[in-house]
Design an enzyme around this catalytic site. Structure first.
Site, PDB file in Angstrom:
ATOM      1  N   CYS A   8      -6.917  12.425  -2.550  1.00 31.61           N
ATOM      2  CA  CYS A   8      -6.229  11.130  -2.488  1.00 31.61           C
ATOM      3  C   CYS A   8      -7.272  10.053  -2.225  1.00 31.61           C
ATOM      4  O   CYS A   8      -8.457  10.346  -2.082  1.00 31.61           O
ATOM      5  CB  CYS A   8      -5.130  11.136  -1.437  1.00 31.61           C
ATOM      6  SG  CYS A   8      -5.693  11.094   0.253  1.00 31.61           S
ATOM      7  N   SER A   9      -6.838   8.837  -2.156  1.00 31.47           N
ATOM      8  CA  SER A   9      -7.772   7.716  -2.029  1.00 31.47           C
ATOM      9  C   SER A   9      -8.718   7.872  -0.846  1.00 31.47           C
ATOM     10  O   SER A   9      -9.920   7.745  -0.993  1.00 31.47           O
ATOM     11  CB  SER A   9      -7.010   6.403  -1.901  1.00 31.47           C
ATOM     12  OG  SER A   9      -6.283   6.164  -3.080  1.00 31.47           O
TER      13      SER A   9
END
Length: 103
Positions: A8-9
């Site tokens: 994820c980010s």
């Protein structure tokens, strides 16, 4: 042992999803190692994974990761946004298992 990598980010927004996936795996009797990393660590972590699932907010990274995943021989896909939003660990686990040919 099934090694499931989530990207994820920042690597933090998936931590609750990891916990829910681990609970689902335990209930199914599936031995897993599930971990989440930030997008800049995903490529280096792929060598330790059997599958890569990308957070929906990072779907634009799928093409970039596809080449590395193909070379590593691991499947990858984007996590379903509804399952991600609901933190549905069972649904995401099932998708990972399906991608690995386990379901």
């Amino acid at each position: 042992m099934k090694n499931i990598l989530l990207a994820c980010s920042a690597g933090m927004s998936t931590s609750l999803l990891v916990s829910k996936m681990e609970e689902a795996a335990q209930a199914k009797g599936v031995e897993t190692k599930i971990w989440a990393v930030a997008q800049d660590k995903a490529e280096s972590e792929m060598e330790n994974a059997d599958v890569l699932l990308i957070g929906p907010q990072m779907r634009f990274m799928k093409n970039k990761y596809s080449k590395v995943a193909k070379e590593a021989g691991i499947p990858l896909d984007v996590i379903d946004p509804v399952a991600y939003g609901r933190v549905d660990g069972e649904a995401v686990l099932n998708k990972a298992l399906e991608l690995m040919g386990e379901k």
